[in-house]
Design a protein around this motif. Structure first.
Motif, PDB file in Angstrom:
ATOM      1  N   ILE A   1      10.893   6.574  15.244  1.00  0.00           N
ATOM      2  CA  ILE A   1      10.945   6.536  16.507  1.00  0.00           C
ATOM      3  C   ILE A   1      12.331   6.580  17.022  1.00  0.00           C
ATOM      4  O   ILE A   1      13.323   5.613  16.564  1.00  0.00           O
ATOM      5  CB  ILE A   1      10.092   5.696  17.104  1.00  0.00           C
ATOM      6  N   VAL A   2      13.052   7.491  17.990  1.00  0.00           N
ATOM      7  CA  VAL A   2      14.075   7.424  18.299  1.00  0.00           C
ATOM      8  C   VAL A   2      14.197   7.077  20.037  1.00  0.00           C
ATOM      9  O   VAL A   2      13.546   7.909  20.685  1.00  0.00           O
ATOM     10  CB  VAL A   2      14.883   8.814  18.155  1.00  0.00           C
ATOM     11  N   THR A   3      14.613   6.020  20.445  1.00  0.00           N
ATOM     12  CA  THR A   3      14.819   5.897  21.819  1.00  0.00           C
ATOM     13  C   THR A   3      16.249   5.609  22.191  1.00  0.00           C
ATOM     14  O   THR A   3      17.136   5.553  21.397  1.00  0.00           O
ATOM     15  CB  THR A   3      14.024   4.656  22.382  1.00  0.00           C
ATOM     16  N   GLU A   4      16.583   5.623  23.435  1.00  0.00           N
ATOM     17  CA  GLU A   4      18.002   5.426  24.047  1.00  0.00           C
ATOM     18  C   GLU A   4      18.369   4.288  23.749  1.00  0.00           C
ATOM     19  O   GLU A   4      19.629   3.825  23.424  1.00  0.00           O
ATOM     20  CB  GLU A   4      17.806   5.888  25.579  1.00  0.00           C
ATOM     21  N   ARG A   5      17.505   3.026  23.384  1.00  0.00           N
ATOM     22  CA  ARG A   5      18.256   1.987  23.090  1.00  0.00           C
ATOM     23  C   ARG A   5      18.072   1.603  21.491  1.00  0.00           C
ATOM     24  O   ARG A   5      18.796   0.468  20.956  1.00  0.00           O
ATOM     25  CB  ARG A   5      17.082   0.900  23.683  1.00  0.00           C
ATOM     26  N   GLY A   6      17.459   2.185  20.688  1.00  0.00           N
ATOM     27  CA  GLY A   6      17.371   2.112  19.212  1.00  0.00           C
ATOM     28  C   GLY A   6      16.480   3.176  18.393  1.00  0.00           C
ATOM     29  O   GLY A   6      15.704   3.545  19.061  1.00  0.00           O
ATOM     30  N   ILE A   7      16.431   3.171  17.218  1.00  0.00           N
ATOM     31  CA  ILE A   7      15.910   3.804  16.423  1.00  0.00           C
ATOM     32  C   ILE A   7      15.045   2.883  15.512  1.00  0.00           C
ATOM     33  O   ILE A   7      15.809   1.942  14.953  1.00  0.00           O
ATOM     34  CB  ILE A   7      16.689   4.854  15.698  1.00  0.00           C
ATOM     35  N   ALA A   8      13.694   3.057  15.309  1.00  0.00           N
ATOM     36  CA  ALA A   8      12.947   2.211  14.102  1.00  0.00           C
ATOM     37  C   ALA A   8      12.286   3.140  13.133  1.00  0.00           C
ATOM     38  O   ALA A   8      11.806   4.431  13.436  1.00  0.00           O
ATOM     39  CB  ALA A   8      12.152   1.532  14.917  1.00  0.00           C
ATOM     40  N   VAL A   9      12.580   3.015  11.788  1.00  0.00           N
ATOM     41  CA  VAL A   9      12.109   3.723  10.756  1.00  0.00           C
ATOM     42  C   VAL A   9      10.731   2.989  10.215  1.00  0.00           C
ATOM     43  O   VAL A   9      10.965   1.852  10.198  1.00  0.00           O
ATOM     44  CB  VAL A   9      13.235   3.998   9.767  1.00  0.00           C
ATOM     45  N   ASN A  10       9.878   3.880  10.062  1.00  0.00           N
ATOM     46  CA  ASN A  10       8.686   3.385   9.329  1.00  0.00           C
ATOM     47  C   ASN A  10       8.995   2.882   7.923  1.00  0.00           C
ATOM     48  O   ASN A  10       9.890   3.544   7.158  1.00  0.00           O
ATOM     49  CB  ASN A  10       7.799   4.625   9.088  1.00  0.00           C
ATOM     50  N   PRO A  11       8.518   1.620   7.780  1.00  0.00           N
ATOM     51  CA  PRO A  11       9.012   0.592   6.552  1.00  0.00           C
ATOM     52  C   PRO A  11       8.740   1.687   5.324  1.00  0.00           C
ATOM     53  O   PRO A  11       9.244   1.428   4.177  1.00  0.00           O
ATOM     54  CB  PRO A  11       8.388  -0.634   6.498  1.00  0.00           C
ATOM     55  N   ARG A  12       7.665   2.245   5.423  1.00  0.00           N
ATOM     56  CA  ARG A  12       7.206   3.256   4.094  1.00  0.00           C
ATOM     57  C   ARG A  12       8.466   4.164   3.888  1.00  0.00           C
ATOM     58  O   ARG A  12       8.627   4.534   2.406  1.00  0.00           O
ATOM     59  CB  ARG A  12       5.944   3.970   4.597  1.00  0.00           C
ATOM     60  N   ARG A  13       9.354   4.465   4.675  1.00  0.00           N
ATOM     61  CA  ARG A  13      10.597   5.345   4.508  1.00  0.00           C
ATOM     62  C   ARG A  13      11.621   4.546   3.929  1.00  0.00           C
ATOM     63  O   ARG A  13      12.596   4.920   4.543  1.00  0.00           O
ATOM     64  CB  ARG A  13      10.648   6.256   5.681  1.00  0.00           C
ATOM     65  N   THR A  14      11.685   4.003   3.026  1.00  0.00           N
ATOM     66  CA  THR A  14      12.683   3.242   2.463  1.00  0.00           C
ATOM     67  C   THR A  14      13.975   3.990   2.204  1.00  0.00           C
ATOM     68  O   THR A  14      15.300   3.789   2.320  1.00  0.00           O
ATOM     69  CB  THR A  14      12.560   2.438   1.340  1.00  0.00           C
ATOM     70  N   ASP A  15      13.628   5.388   1.681  1.00  0.00           N
ATOM     71  CA  ASP A  15      14.860   6.401   1.586  1.00  0.00           C
ATOM     72  C   ASP A  15      15.459   6.626   2.804  1.00  0.00           C
ATOM     73  O   ASP A  15      16.691   6.795   2.793  1.00  0.00           O
ATOM     74  CB  ASP A  15      14.078   7.629   0.732  1.00  0.00           C
ATOM     75  N   LEU A  16      14.601   7.001   3.827  1.00  0.00           N
ATOM     76  CA  LEU A  16      15.467   7.214   5.125  1.00  0.00           C
ATOM     77  C   LEU A  16      16.185   6.088   5.712  1.00  0.00           C
ATOM     78  O   LEU A  16      17.005   6.370   6.390  1.00  0.00           O
ATOM     79  CB  LEU A  16      14.309   7.791   6.008  1.00  0.00           C
TER      80      LEU A  16
END
Lengths: 512, 512
Positions: free
Chosen positions: A441-456
């Protein structure tokens, strides 16, 4: 019982039937059966052209309790659904189920027909406006069934959703039932959502305001699927059908989000020759496309395809050679229609080819990057695009769950706070798309990556992007807005949210 | 028993089953059912590309007794059928039924496989060469089943002909199974005959010698129908696939017949705006097109469509604006392929759209004029294009019965005597197309109109054309050749001739 996402769902819902609980995005594949189809063979020499919609309804032998279907390429300009239902009501028919691929504010007359018992069931992939509000208030006898675009195709093809009569809004039709979407005053481009209806309904009626001599080439839906043709004065208002030009946002926050999104895409490693991409028609989504375009040009990359709902902006990228082809289930503007009409590598696709999980492989399976929106996203990355935070239906999956499931990188692009409410929440009011399908998820305040996507997560560490946990993102939002109050809903179920495979991912409760 | 044409047919044929006797061209319409289809859903991320045909056969779990299908767009240049069957034989499989839309001399290796019991059944719309001869001699275990082009689509869609695995010769395919016919070294144009196979077979394998990156636009057969893709060195010999240029006959007899035919068409009153037309690729057929073209230009007529098997000559007429569109199930030459590739009004069609009587209306239903050939035509206007006068199979209906049934004016164009044998006979060796579908026969010595067409007889009286009864025509022929001797055939049935609706119009007996 609870499904795998912990959503509380009854085992049986009155007016819907036995519930198959959602068990994971790819839990329900394997061998499937496409249902048999009943067809009335044409008698050579017999005309298909009828004088009125009433005559078509009569010839189709429509009865109380039947299901009739519509497609939504004319969007908020559509006249056909209302015209048919007005006639259905006049004829005294009752207990009709309306399977419309999407429902818009223009379809408001359905509300009275729901109240009077003419309409007792609704199937839709998306709904907004008075019908959605009325359903939320419990005005429809049976729970509405909300599909995804691919899931609707699956439901029709499997027989889960049996259509007695499909009414197809036809921008152009010939006297023997060939339909094209690219000519006529209500031209809308591809007719991808109507194709499963045409192939699987017992009877198929083309309703057109541009009846032309045989044959209406280039053909989008062939004569072999169409029983009758009815000419009417107008099938829709072009102003409601296509937007003139789709524009990139000028809002600095939207541009910031878009730029960050393009950086995430770049860091993902997917941006190389053969890249495939889908984005929506909103201003921020288009801004993402613009930044991606810049990157593609700089790197000298040619993508394989863009897909969607297609806008003029995507067509420009295609025409500049940035993509070899376009897969198009719905044209959003005039430029997209023109391109679809004239270029053989701008390829139409049916809803089934687009997103049905129960065929030999949908287009979404080959998407690299998908840009998506959200009304709410919870800390497990589950996304709501079905209901507002007040619990009222204001959308639906459309292609959201389909593309999220298929894409290698499904990105939610959103402002962190909307209408003074945080987008990131503990628990979505409704779950439309499961968190396992959402990568970031990309927001203007920050980006959160799904923990499943350790590669990303690893890849993004090499950038300066503000990556954080989704809990951190939620905290930033709540620090701005305060913790939102939990809304109170009635116990009555007004809609079933079916995942694309036909399992139930959530239910929508009546608003108080 | 005898069917309505007086052909002697058993009620049950061993290796075929119960016979539904032919009861008239339009006797068997009404409500029909298209069978359910079993599909193995794709698992996203799984590859469809396999290394060898053997691997594909194994993945499809092909078993003894199964039916495998092929299409014939590569005609006498096709390598795919032989490649697959060679592998089938090597694997020790037995009792295989081959459903090939047509069989050509290049498929001679089938003969040994028939002898050894690898192949025990054959379905085809047309066959010529060693396989046809071997079947005529009784070398195939079960009677072959001869369909029409539209009838094969009907049989597949209804479930009468269930295909376990369809092997599709793909001039171009991408890694996810999209197939196009217009690119690659074995480009053949539309793939119309393969479409029912792709839509209804349990498993579908694309065999290609031009595996390209995804997606292979413009797409003729979509990924949603294809399970596996196998790349091979070569799928066919281009020299056998397309003729370079199709040429108008220079033979004065052929030209005379063609000219008279154009005069019949003119007199029929059908030659007006919206005119539709189909003719074959033979020299005389093309000469008819040339005379028709002249008339259309003189009268300033624009036709609606030309259909067929399409040649460059028809494309020229289309490009000159004499037809608004082309319906194309098979391209006969390079010019047709180019046109199909580049022009959206040069429309591909499936075999079902072309001629299936059991859908909501095939293209043949809208034909004004159809130009056809004949090996024999009897005094009831029944036509044989299946066997030679020696009783040996050398053809088959292909689209003959389909177009004859649909066209307003079906014209047999032929020399009155061929190979010292009269074309008009008392009784055809085999009936392919019923006389009720044939309107007129044009020969260099005279024209006979089907007595049912009193309207046409009246119209032709206003011309100087040599109209006579078919008995008179027969007498002229017999005066030239003597009365032909009746051939002697064995009692064993080697082939069933199915009419397009699945009833049996005739059987073919073993030659002595």
């Amino acid at each position: 019982m609870k499904n795998i996402l912990g959503r509380e769902i009854p085992e049986f819902v009155e007016g819907y039937g036995k519930v198959k609980p959602f068990g994971g995005a790819f839990n329900n594949l394997g061998e499937v059966t496409k249902k048999e189809v009943r067809v009335k063979s044409a008698v050579p020499g017999e005309t298909k052209v009828l004088s009125t919609i009433r005559e078509a309804i009569e010839k189709c032998n429509l009865k109380d309790g039947a299901t009739i279907s519509f497609h939504h390429h004319l969007r908020n300009g559509d006249y056909v659904l209302n015209m048919v239902l007005e006639e259905v009501a006049k004829m005294g028919l009752k207990d009709i189920k309306v399977a419309a691929s999407s429902i818009f504010p223009v379809h408001a007359p359905m509300v009275e027909l729901m109240k009077s018992g003419v309409i007792t069931g609704v199937y839709a992939n998306y709904m907004s406006g008075p019908v959605a509000e009325a359903i939320s208030k419990g005005l429809l006898k049976n729970p509405a069934v909300m599909h995804t675009h691919g899931g609707r195709a699956r439901a029709i093809e499997s027989g889960d959703l049996h259509i007695d009569v499909a009414f197809i809004a036809a921008p152009t039709a010939d006297t023997y039932g060939n339909i094209n979407g690219v000519e006529g005053k209500a031209a809308c481009g591809t007719l991808g959502y109507a194709i499963p209806d045409a192939m699987y309904a017992d009877r198929v009626v083309a309703v057109t305001d541009n009846l032309v001599p045989y044959p209406a080439c280039p053909i989008d839906i062939q004569q072999e699927y169409v029983d009758y043709v009815v000419a009417v004065e107008s099938i829709g208002d072009p102003k409601g059908i296509v937007s003139g030009t789709t524009r990139i946002t000028k809002d600095p926050v939207g541009l910031k989000i878009a730029k960050m999104t393009s950086q995430v895409i770049e860091a993902s490693g997917l941006l190389k020759d053969g890249f495939s991409f889908q984005t929506g028609a909103g201003g921020t989504s288009l801004a993402v496309a613009a930044y991606v375009k810049e990157l593609m040009k700089k790197k000298g990359i040619q993508g394989s395809f863009a897909a969607g709902g297609v806008t003029g902006y995507i067509v420009e990228m295609f025409e500049e050679g940035l993509f070899r082809s376009i897969f198009d289930v719905q044209c959003f503007d005039l430029k997209a229609i023109e391109s679809y009409k004239n270029n053989k590598a701008h390829q139409g696709m049916s809803a089934s080819m687009y997103g049905n999980p129960h065929n030999r492989g949908a287009v979404v399976n080959n998407l690299d990057v998908m840009i998506l929106g959200a009304t709410e996203i919870d800390v497990d990355f589950n996304v709501n695009v079905t209901t507002g935070s007040n619990g009222v239906i204001m959308g639906g999956s459309g292609g959201h769950s389909d593309t999220a499931a298929g894409a290698k990188l499904a990105i939610i692009v959103t402002q962190l706070v909307k209408g003074r409410l945080p987008i990131v929440v503990d628990k979505c009011t409704t779950v439309t798309t499961p968190g396992e399908s959402i990568d970031v998820i990309v927001t203007e305040r920050g980006i959160a990556v799904n923990p499943r996507r350790t590669d990303l997560i690893e890849k993004l560490k090499t950038t300066n992007l503000p990556v954080m946990t989704i809990e951190e993102l939620k905290k930033i939002a709540e620090d701005m807005t305060g913790k939102p109050e939990k809304i109170q809903l009635d116990d009555e179920i007004v809609a079933i949210v079916e995942y694309r495979d036909g399992t139930v991912i959530d239910v929508v409760k009546k608003v108080k």
